[in-house]
Design a protein around this motif. Structure first.
Motif, PDB file in Angstrom:
ATOM      1  N   ASN A 144       0.817  -1.320  -0.024  1.00  0.00           N
ATOM      2  CA  ASN A 144       0.094  -0.091   0.072  1.00  0.00           C
ATOM      3  C   ASN A 144       0.981   1.242  -0.018  1.00  0.00           C
ATOM      4  O   ASN A 144       1.250   1.713   1.017  1.00  0.00           O
ATOM      5  CB  ASN A 144      -1.219  -0.037   1.182  1.00  0.00           C
ATOM      6  CG  ASN A 144      -1.975   1.222   1.180  1.00  0.00           C
ATOM      7  OD1 ASN A 144      -2.110   1.712   0.238  1.00  0.00           O
ATOM      8  ND2 ASN A 144      -2.256   1.270   2.450  1.00  0.00           N
ATOM      9  N   PRO A 145       1.553   1.562  -1.311  1.00  0.00           N
ATOM     10  CA  PRO A 145       2.263   2.601  -1.226  1.00  0.00           C
ATOM     11  C   PRO A 145       1.701   4.211  -0.696  1.00  0.00           C
ATOM     12  O   PRO A 145       0.778   4.353  -1.443  1.00  0.00           O
ATOM     13  CB  PRO A 145       2.901   2.694  -2.750  1.00  0.00           C
ATOM     14  CG  PRO A 145       2.048   1.886  -3.339  1.00  0.00           C
ATOM     15  CD  PRO A 145       1.247   0.847  -2.290  1.00  0.00           C
ATOM     16  N   GLN A 146       2.396   4.783   0.030  1.00  0.00           N
ATOM     17  CA  GLN A 146       1.529   5.994   0.439  1.00  0.00           C
ATOM     18  C   GLN A 146       1.837   7.281  -0.080  1.00  0.00           C
ATOM     19  O   GLN A 146       2.994   7.846   0.663  1.00  0.00           O
ATOM     20  CB  GLN A 146       1.556   5.905   2.174  1.00  0.00           C
ATOM     21  CG  GLN A 146       0.933   4.752   3.005  1.00  0.00           C
ATOM     22  CD  GLN A 146       1.191   4.979   4.227  1.00  0.00           C
ATOM     23  OE1 GLN A 146       1.934   6.040   4.905  1.00  0.00           O
ATOM     24  NE2 GLN A 146       0.428   3.988   4.974  1.00  0.00           N
ATOM     25  N   PHE A 147       1.393   7.601  -1.041  1.00  0.00           N
ATOM     26  CA  PHE A 147       1.625   8.930  -1.670  1.00  0.00           C
ATOM     27  C   PHE A 147       0.618   9.594  -2.602  1.00  0.00           C
ATOM     28  O   PHE A 147      -0.273   8.683  -2.770  1.00  0.00           O
ATOM     29  CB  PHE A 147       3.068   8.692  -2.817  1.00  0.00           C
ATOM     30  CG  PHE A 147       2.614   7.370  -3.979  1.00  0.00           C
ATOM     31  CD1 PHE A 147       2.200   7.947  -5.047  1.00  0.00           C
ATOM     32  CD2 PHE A 147       2.930   6.402  -3.670  1.00  0.00           C
ATOM     33  CE1 PHE A 147       1.748   7.142  -5.961  1.00  0.00           C
ATOM     34  CE2 PHE A 147       2.663   5.217  -4.536  1.00  0.00           C
ATOM     35  CZ  PHE A 147       2.331   5.552  -5.794  1.00  0.00           C
ATOM     36  N   GLN A 148       0.524  10.713  -2.661  1.00  0.00           N
ATOM     37  CA  GLN A 148      -0.641  11.466  -3.364  1.00  0.00           C
ATOM     38  C   GLN A 148      -0.331  12.009  -4.489  1.00  0.00           C
ATOM     39  O   GLN A 148       0.776  12.524  -4.789  1.00  0.00           O
ATOM     40  CB  GLN A 148      -1.154  12.538  -2.128  1.00  0.00           C
ATOM     41  CG  GLN A 148      -0.173  13.444  -1.751  1.00  0.00           C
ATOM     42  CD  GLN A 148      -0.888  14.399  -0.800  1.00  0.00           C
ATOM     43  OE1 GLN A 148      -0.208  14.533   0.292  1.00  0.00           O
ATOM     44  NE2 GLN A 148      -1.998  15.048  -0.895  1.00  0.00           N
ATOM     45  N   LEU A 149      -1.413  12.281  -5.449  1.00  0.00           N
ATOM     46  CA  LEU A 149      -1.251  12.961  -6.567  1.00  0.00           C
ATOM     47  C   LEU A 149      -1.087  14.503  -6.309  1.00  0.00           C
ATOM     48  O   LEU A 149      -2.038  15.105  -5.882  1.00  0.00           O
ATOM     49  CB  LEU A 149      -2.405  12.616  -7.592  1.00  0.00           C
ATOM     50  CG  LEU A 149      -2.422  13.438  -8.900  1.00  0.00           C
ATOM     51  CD1 LEU A 149      -1.361  13.007  -9.683  1.00  0.00           C
ATOM     52  CD2 LEU A 149      -3.761  13.176  -9.505  1.00  0.00           C
ATOM     53  N   ILE A 150      -0.133  15.111  -6.704  1.00  0.00           N
ATOM     54  CA  ILE A 150       0.197  16.610  -6.897  1.00  0.00           C
ATOM     55  C   ILE A 150       0.128  17.251  -7.973  1.00  0.00           C
ATOM     56  O   ILE A 150      -0.192  18.840  -7.978  1.00  0.00           O
ATOM     57  CB  ILE A 150       1.678  16.810  -6.007  1.00  0.00           C
ATOM     58  CG1 ILE A 150       2.542  16.504  -7.079  1.00  0.00           C
ATOM     59  CG2 ILE A 150       1.708  16.277  -4.776  1.00  0.00           C
ATOM     60  CD1 ILE A 150       4.068  16.848  -6.468  1.00  0.00           C
ATOM     61  N   GLY A 151      -0.022  16.612  -9.164  1.00  0.00           N
ATOM     62  CA  GLY A 151      -0.098  17.462 -10.500  1.00  0.00           C
ATOM     63  C   GLY A 151      -0.027  16.773 -11.620  1.00  0.00           C
ATOM     64  O   GLY A 151       0.248  15.483 -11.490  1.00  0.00           O
TER      65      GLY A 151
END
Length: 816
Positions: free
Chosen positions: A699-706
């Motif tokens: 479950n890679p925890q990263f978010q879309l920023i652009g």
């Protein structure tokens, strides 16, 4: 007197003459009568387009038939890859958007509606043969994971999104929809689970309408949300999957790709004892363009590999009545379809450095850098010891002497001063009639012949005749009060984002040794020789593309010729695959393979447009760790943000921060990507992006920023970092101003004397002379300035991009 008329006649004002009937309103019979059987001919030399020609009914019918046939042929060409007993299967990615979404139950409902059963090739891959429609499916079962969903959707012909009738789509589900749409997606179908559990039944249409309103916000072409609880609607979904032509993804269809159905590792002892394997075999169906053995193959997040050979593979689908044992006995031997040639791409990312090192050593021996006494302005070092920027001093020559005759005079002629033109004025200064230089202090390079003030002449600036330096205590107190006030002003209006403050004990010429001045950021020439000493070690070994448009067209046309045609099931034998990859293959993530175009493995100075999402709470600083996905590849990058657009000198201002909602150009060193490919940018929530990639693979925890798009690489693009030194107008007398707090010693004033000064309200000027020993100086401006204004000077230096690192969710591949 003339006699009066017997009676008065009044002309009627209501009587008007009617216009003649125009010929364009004539009846058919009148036109036929006027033409007398004559036929109009087109003017010679005048060509009419198809829309300007009046076509007959037969011609219009023929044109409509031709368009229909062309569209039919295009449809047959697009669907021919799926036709026949050995046709390619249609890849369907099934993705849940809620936590209670069950992909296995959804696939079982679809198969039960057409009385078919699936064969599981792996936990995430299921093959189904639909006899009713004579088509084959490969269902890619995806959990609610962002990376797995991205990998599945970029190779899918159809994407089935599963919604829930009881649970709403949370924030992670909305992010999944956004990234799927941004990377490019083919045909999309939407289904809902658990609709029969809604009570009372009259609420079910309202739930379906609400779900349709939600999904049409992201995919406006969705006409219906199908229910998986209805056998009839499941059958309609399967019918749509079998008969609809996939629209595909533009960047994907320009390359050869395949969904890996089976991975075969070598089992011989020699290979197991070595660090790499030459016998790794990937089995799948070729899709997109033709697959060539000379091109490199990018496999999942493993990296790029060379192809050893391509052989045939048996069809994966069998008829129900065919015996499996007999099929094994009748299995033909593997035929070698293609082997690599001498033109095969290598794995070298940089150009060889033998010749480059020789040229660099030779250049270093030939160059002798003279001692500089001033800052670099455009392409000149003013006030330097070599004085190459100064014109030659005029000679004392007879009046009327031409430039050709002056070459025959050696030295100055001083026999008589009556008939010679003196090149020196009465004050002993050389009067140079050639164009003035920037250090003269005027913007338009206009020379002023104003005399210096004397005792008898009134002075325009009497304060310059007598200047006393303030005491150190008073100056330190005044400087602290001024800078505290300036800090508040900068927070209010943010007009000086690049402003820096120098400590009084720091020498500006040493602190800003690499900085230079520019008359115009968009048009001034940038002298690249000054940056050679600060280039990265591999800067000259990077790939340089002179004509990007022409080179891209040549590479794309090359991919259309030869190779293994799409639709054929093959086995691809790879070379030098690390055996460590065997233990890290994810069971919940589909494995894909994309063929790279020529030169796409080589590193270059790449540029990507990036638009920071308005939902992201804070700005992104340049050189921060960002995860980027461009097509099938992912990298960890530290980009340099700069302004977008085209300039005459190819110089672009460096941006320290990228604010939400704004667009910038991200530049870094990475492998080349041909064409405009959609790009996604993510930010890791963990402090260490590589540790995040290895420790939380499930479950890679990263978010879309652009989001963004790949642009043309440009090795000559100059990213100029700007700093602004500001000063305070201490005394003002008309156009002459005493400025303080910009510099703190006389040597710094002399070093930056050639630079142009400007104010916040648009005034411009130049340094005239230094006053005292504490950095005060006298400057002249084009107009009187406001006492509340601030005087500034802009300095620039070139910053070089940083190399990217490969990213992977697998252990051991977080950084490379």
């Amino acid at each position: 007197m003339a006699p009066l008329p017997d009676g008065h006649h009044h002309h009627s004002t209501t009587k008007t003459s009617q216009k003649s009937f125009k010929s364009r309103h004539s009846t058919k019979s009148a036109l036929k009568e006027s033409s007398k059987g004559k036929v109009d001919r087109e003017e010679k030399g005048h060509r009419r387009s198809t829309h300007q020609q009046l076509m007959s009914k037969l011609d219009r019918r023929n044109q409509a038939r031709q368009k229909q046939n062309n569209k039919h042929h295009e449809n047959l060409k697009a669907t021919s890859i799926f036709a026949g007993r050995d046709g390619a299967p249609r890849i369907v990615a099934v993705i849940p958007l809620t936590g209670d979404g069950d992909v296995e139950a959804a696939v079982r409902s679809l198969n039960a509606s057409v009385d078919s059963e699936g064969v599981a090739l792996s936990p995430e891959l299921l093959q189904v043969n639909v006899d009713r429609f004579k088509q084959k499916f490969e269902y890619v079962l995806v959990r609610k994971e962002l990376v797995a969903a991205l990998d599945a959707c970029r190779i899918a012909d159809f994407v089935v999104l599963i919604l829930s009738a009881q649970e709403e789509v949370d924030e992670s589900g909305e992010v999944m929809i956004k990234v799927i749409e941004s990377q490019g997606v083919s045909n999309v179908l939407t289904v809902v689970q658990g609709l029969e559990a809604i009570e009372p039944p009259k609420r079910r249409p309202q739930v379906v309408a609400s779900l349709k309103s939600f999904i049409t916000h992201y995919f406006p072409t969705q006409e219906k949300v199908h229910s998986l609880d209805s056998r009839q609607e499941c059958s309609n979904i399967v019918r749509s999957l079998c008969t609809t032509t996939p629209k595909g993804i533009k960047w994907r269809e320009d390359r050869s790709w395949m969904l890996v159905e089976d991975v075969s590792w070598p089992t011989d002892m020699d290979t197991l004892l070595s660090d790499s394997a030459n016998g790794l075999v990937l089995t799948g169906v070729v899709r997109g363009r033709a697959l060539k053995a000379d091109r490199l193959l990018h496999v999942g997040d493993w990296g790029d590999f060379q192809i050893g050979k391509i052989t045939t593979a048996k069809p994966s689908f069998r008829n129900k009545g065919q015996d499996s044992a007999m099929a094994i006995d009748l299995e033909p031997e593997e035929d070698i379809l293609e082997r690599p040639t001498d033109d095969q791409d290598d794995l070298a990312e940089l150009a060889p450095d033998e010749e480059l090192m020789t040229d660099a050593d030779h250049a270093s021996d030939m160059e002798v850098i003279p001692k500089r006494r001033g800052v670099l302005l455009d392409d000149h070092h003013y006030f330097s010891d070599d004085e190459t920027h100064l014109p030659k001093a005029p000679k004392r020559l007879p009046k009327g002497t031409s430039s050709y005759q002056a070459a025959w005079y050696i030295g100055d002629i001083s026999d008589s001063g009556s008939d010679y033109d003196s090149g020196v004025d009465d004050d002993g200064d050389i009067s140079m009639n050639p164009p003035a230089l920037p250090q003269d202090g005027t913007e338009g390079l206009e020379q002023s012949h104003r005399r210096e003030p004397t005792e008898t002449a009134p002075s325009d600036y009497p304060q310059s005749e007598m200047f006393l330096d303030p005491s150190p205590e008073d100056e330190a107190e005044q400087l602290a009060a001024y800078r505290s006030r300036r800090h508040n002003d900068a927070e209010d209006d943010l007009e000086f984002p690049d402003e820096i403050e120098l400590h009084p004990n720091v020498l500006a010429r040493e602190r800003l040794a690499r900085y230079r001045g520019l008359k115009s950021l968009r048009t001034s020439q940038w002298e690249t020789d000054e940056d050679r000493a600060h280039e990265p070690s591999d800067w000259q070994r990077l790939l340089k593309v002179a004509d990007y448009k022409r080179a891209r067209g040549q590479v794309v046309r090359e991919a259309l010729v030869g190779g293994i045609q799409p639709g054929k099931r093959v086995k691809v034998h790879l070379r030098n695959v690390p055996l460590s990859l065997r233990n890290i293959q994810s069971s919940s993530q589909p494995l894909t393979a994309f063929s790279l175009h020529r030169h796409e493995h080589k590193r270059a100075v790449v540029n990507y447009s990036i638009t920071l999402s308005s939902d992201y709470p804070s700005p992104i600083k340049s050189k921060e760790d960002i995860i980027m996905q461009c097509g099938p590849r992912r990298f960890t990058i530290n980009p340099l943000f700069s302004q977008t657009g085209n300039t005459r000198n190819n110089v672009h201002k460096f941006d320290r921060f990228l604010h939400p909602g704004r667009t910038a150009m991200a530049t870094f060193i990475a492998p080349l990507t041909w064409g405009p490919v959609p790009t996604l940018f993510f930010k890791a929530t963990s402090a260490n992006v590589d540790k995040m990639a290895t420790d939380t693979a499930q479950n890679p925890q990263f978010q879309l920023i652009g989001t963004g798009t790949s642009q043309a690489p440009d090795h000559s693009r100059v990213i100029a970092k700007r700093v602004i030194l500001t000063g305070h107008p201490y005394k003002i007398h008309k156009k002459l101003v005493t400025v303080r707090y910009m510099f703190f010693n006389t040597e710094d004033v002399a070093w930056f004397k050639a630079l142009q000064l400007w104010t916040r309200r648009g005034r411009s000027g130049y340094i005239k002379e230094s006053l005292g020993t504490h950095g005060y100086f006298k400057a002249t401006f084009d107009s009187k300035i406001n006492p509340q204004d601030a005087v500034g000077v802009s300095l620039y230096k070139r910053v070089f991009p940083r190399p990217a690192r490969d990213w992977s969710t697998a252990v051991g591949l977080g950084s490379s």
